[in-house]
Design a protein around this motif. Sequence first.
Motif, PDB file in Angstrom:
ATOM      1  N   MET A 291       0.819  -1.186   0.000  1.00  0.00           N
ATOM      2  CA  MET A 291       0.000   0.000   0.000  1.00  0.00           C
ATOM      3  C   MET A 291       0.872   1.262   0.000  1.00  0.00           C
ATOM      4  SD  MET A 291      -3.405   0.847   2.162  1.00  0.00           S
ATOM      5  CE  MET A 291      -4.218  -0.519   1.433  1.00  0.00           C
ATOM      6  N   ASP A 292       2.092   1.167   0.517  1.00  0.00           N
ATOM      7  CA  ASP A 292       2.991   2.326   0.509  1.00  0.00           C
ATOM      8  C   ASP A 292       3.289   2.794  -0.909  1.00  0.00           C
ATOM      9  OD1 ASP A 292       3.092   2.376   3.250  1.00  0.00           O
ATOM     10  OD2 ASP A 292       5.012   1.334   3.399  1.00  0.00           O
ATOM     11  N   ALA A 293       3.442   1.844  -1.829  1.00  0.00           N
ATOM     12  CA  ALA A 293       3.723   2.211  -3.224  1.00  0.00           C
ATOM     13  C   ALA A 293       2.558   2.991  -3.825  1.00  0.00           C
ATOM     14  CB  ALA A 293       4.013   0.959  -4.049  1.00  0.00           C
ATOM     15  N   VAL A 294       1.357   2.656  -3.431  1.00  0.00           N
ATOM     16  CA  VAL A 294       0.168   3.359  -3.934  1.00  0.00           C
ATOM     17  C   VAL A 294       0.164   4.795  -3.418  1.00  0.00           C
ATOM     18  CG1 VAL A 294      -2.358   3.416  -3.964  1.00  0.00           C
ATOM     19  CG2 VAL A 294      -1.164   1.230  -4.128  1.00  0.00           C
ATOM     20  N   PHE A 295       0.432   4.967  -2.120  1.00  0.00           N
ATOM     21  CA  PHE A 295       0.474   6.325  -1.564  1.00  0.00           C
ATOM     22  C   PHE A 295       1.584   7.150  -2.202  1.00  0.00           C
ATOM     23  CE2 PHE A 295      -1.975   4.600   2.083  1.00  0.00           C
ATOM     24  CZ  PHE A 295      -2.979   5.542   2.104  1.00  0.00           C
TER      25      PHE A 295
ATOM     26  N   ALA B 119       2.823   6.768  -5.191  1.00  0.00           N
ATOM     27  CA  ALA B 119       2.410   7.061  -6.570  1.00  0.00           C
ATOM     28  C   ALA B 119       1.368   8.172  -6.603  1.00  0.00           C
ATOM     29  CB  ALA B 119       1.870   5.799  -7.234  1.00  0.00           C
ATOM     30  N   LEU B 120       0.438   8.148  -5.671  1.00  0.00           N
ATOM     31  CA  LEU B 120      -0.626   9.151  -5.644  1.00  0.00           C
ATOM     32  C   LEU B 120      -0.159  10.502  -5.110  1.00  0.00           C
ATOM     33  CD1 LEU B 120      -3.588   6.971  -4.318  1.00  0.00           C
ATOM     34  CD2 LEU B 120      -3.250   7.815  -6.654  1.00  0.00           C
ATOM     35  N   ALA B 121       0.996  10.536  -4.477  1.00  0.00           N
ATOM     36  CA  ALA B 121       1.504  11.785  -3.896  1.00  0.00           C
ATOM     37  C   ALA B 121       1.896  12.806  -4.953  1.00  0.00           C
ATOM     38  CB  ALA B 121       2.694  11.488  -2.987  1.00  0.00           C
ATOM     39  N   ASP B 122       2.172  12.354  -6.156  1.00  0.00           N
ATOM     40  CA  ASP B 122       2.641  13.258  -7.205  1.00  0.00           C
ATOM     41  C   ASP B 122       1.468  13.762  -8.042  1.00  0.00           C
ATOM     42  OD1 ASP B 122       5.239  14.078  -8.842  1.00  0.00           O
ATOM     43  OD2 ASP B 122       3.662  13.501 -10.249  1.00  0.00           O
ATOM     44  N   PRO B 123       1.350  15.087  -8.204  1.00  0.00           N
ATOM     45  CA  PRO B 123       0.217  15.633  -8.974  1.00  0.00           C
ATOM     46  C   PRO B 123       0.227  15.227 -10.448  1.00  0.00           C
ATOM     47  CG  PRO B 123       1.693  17.404  -8.253  1.00  0.00           C
ATOM     48  CD  PRO B 123       2.179  16.139  -7.630  1.00  0.00           C
TER      49      PRO B 123
ATOM     50  N   TYR C 165      -4.326   1.191 -18.995  1.00  0.00           N
ATOM     51  CA  TYR C 165      -5.645   1.137 -18.376  1.00  0.00           C
ATOM     52  C   TYR C 165      -5.549   1.420 -16.883  1.00  0.00           C
ATOM     53  CZ  TYR C 165      -7.203  -1.101 -22.660  1.00  0.00           C
ATOM     54  OH  TYR C 165      -7.505  -1.361 -23.977  1.00  0.00           O
ATOM     55  N   LEU C 166      -6.513   2.133 -16.382  1.00  0.00           N
ATOM     56  CA  LEU C 166      -6.610   2.429 -14.959  1.00  0.00           C
ATOM     57  C   LEU C 166      -7.064   1.181 -14.214  1.00  0.00           C
ATOM     58  CD1 LEU C 166      -6.762   4.488 -12.588  1.00  0.00           C
ATOM     59  CD2 LEU C 166      -9.101   4.928 -13.294  1.00  0.00           C
ATOM     60  N   ASN C 167      -6.388   0.873 -13.120  1.00  0.00           N
ATOM     61  CA  ASN C 167      -6.808  -0.203 -12.229  1.00  0.00           C
ATOM     62  C   ASN C 167      -7.286   0.450 -10.928  1.00  0.00           C
ATOM     63  OD1 ASN C 167      -7.243  -2.484 -10.742  1.00  0.00           O
ATOM     64  ND2 ASN C 167      -5.089  -2.965 -10.430  1.00  0.00           N
ATOM     65  N   PRO C 168      -8.589   0.552 -10.708  1.00  0.00           N
ATOM     66  CA  PRO C 168      -9.106   1.270  -9.539  1.00  0.00           C
ATOM     67  C   PRO C 168      -9.062   0.478  -8.233  1.00  0.00           C
ATOM     68  CG  PRO C 168     -10.916   0.445 -10.841  1.00  0.00           C
ATOM     69  CD  PRO C 168      -9.653   0.101 -11.593  1.00  0.00           C
ATOM     70  N   VAL C 169      -8.685  -0.785  -8.278  1.00  0.00           N
ATOM     71  CA  VAL C 169      -8.735  -1.633  -7.079  1.00  0.00           C
ATOM     72  C   VAL C 169      -7.873  -1.082  -5.937  1.00  0.00           C
ATOM     73  CG1 VAL C 169      -8.246  -3.944  -6.165  1.00  0.00           C
ATOM     74  CG2 VAL C 169      -9.407  -3.681  -8.364  1.00  0.00           C
ATOM     75  N   PRO C 170      -6.602  -0.708  -6.172  1.00  0.00           N
ATOM     76  CA  PRO C 170      -5.812  -0.191  -5.045  1.00  0.00           C
ATOM     77  C   PRO C 170      -6.412   1.070  -4.423  1.00  0.00           C
ATOM     78  CG  PRO C 170      -4.360  -0.782  -6.851  1.00  0.00           C
ATOM     79  CD  PRO C 170      -5.760  -0.857  -7.368  1.00  0.00           C
ATOM     80  N   ILE C 171      -7.011   1.929  -5.226  1.00  0.00           N
ATOM     81  CA  ILE C 171      -7.633   3.144  -4.691  1.00  0.00           C
ATOM     82  C   ILE C 171      -8.860   2.766  -3.863  1.00  0.00           C
ATOM     83  CG2 ILE C 171      -8.803   5.297  -5.297  1.00  0.00           C
ATOM     84  CD1 ILE C 171      -6.921   5.384  -7.767  1.00  0.00           C
ATOM     85  N   SER C 172      -9.609   1.782  -4.313  1.00  0.00           N
ATOM     86  CA  SER C 172     -10.769   1.309  -3.566  1.00  0.00           C
ATOM     87  C   SER C 172     -10.340   0.717  -2.223  1.00  0.00           C
ATOM     88  CB  SER C 172     -11.521   0.265  -4.389  1.00  0.00           C
ATOM     89  OG  SER C 172     -12.584  -0.268  -3.657  1.00  0.00           O
TER      90      SER C 172
END
Length: 104
Positions: A1-5, A7-11, A67-74
């Motif tokens: 989950m750290d990798a997701v955070f 990745a999402l930290a960058d605008p 393609y967007l994979n929305p699972v980690p965000i969910s």
Amino acid sequence: MDAVFRALADPTRRQLLDSLHHRNGQTLNALCERTDMTRQAVTKHLAILEEANLVTTVRNGREKQHYLNPVPISEIAERWIGKFERGRLTALSDLKKRLEREEP
């Protein structure tokens, strides 16, 4: 989950995810058209998004579709946001019940 955070930290990466949410299955060229970055910079950002499992790719001949994979965000929403919302919703529900009991 750290990798997701991370990745999402960058605008810029969030912008790429928004672009894929708007129109899924884009090529690198199509994604580059929507940014002011070089292909190399977009490729680096996409690699980080792929590493975090937020983007998946499918080869179609010489092109690669993203393609967007929305699972980690969910999963983030369920783990981090959902538990905080439950408390607020319970508090609002309790307040509503108290106010309804006080009405004449």
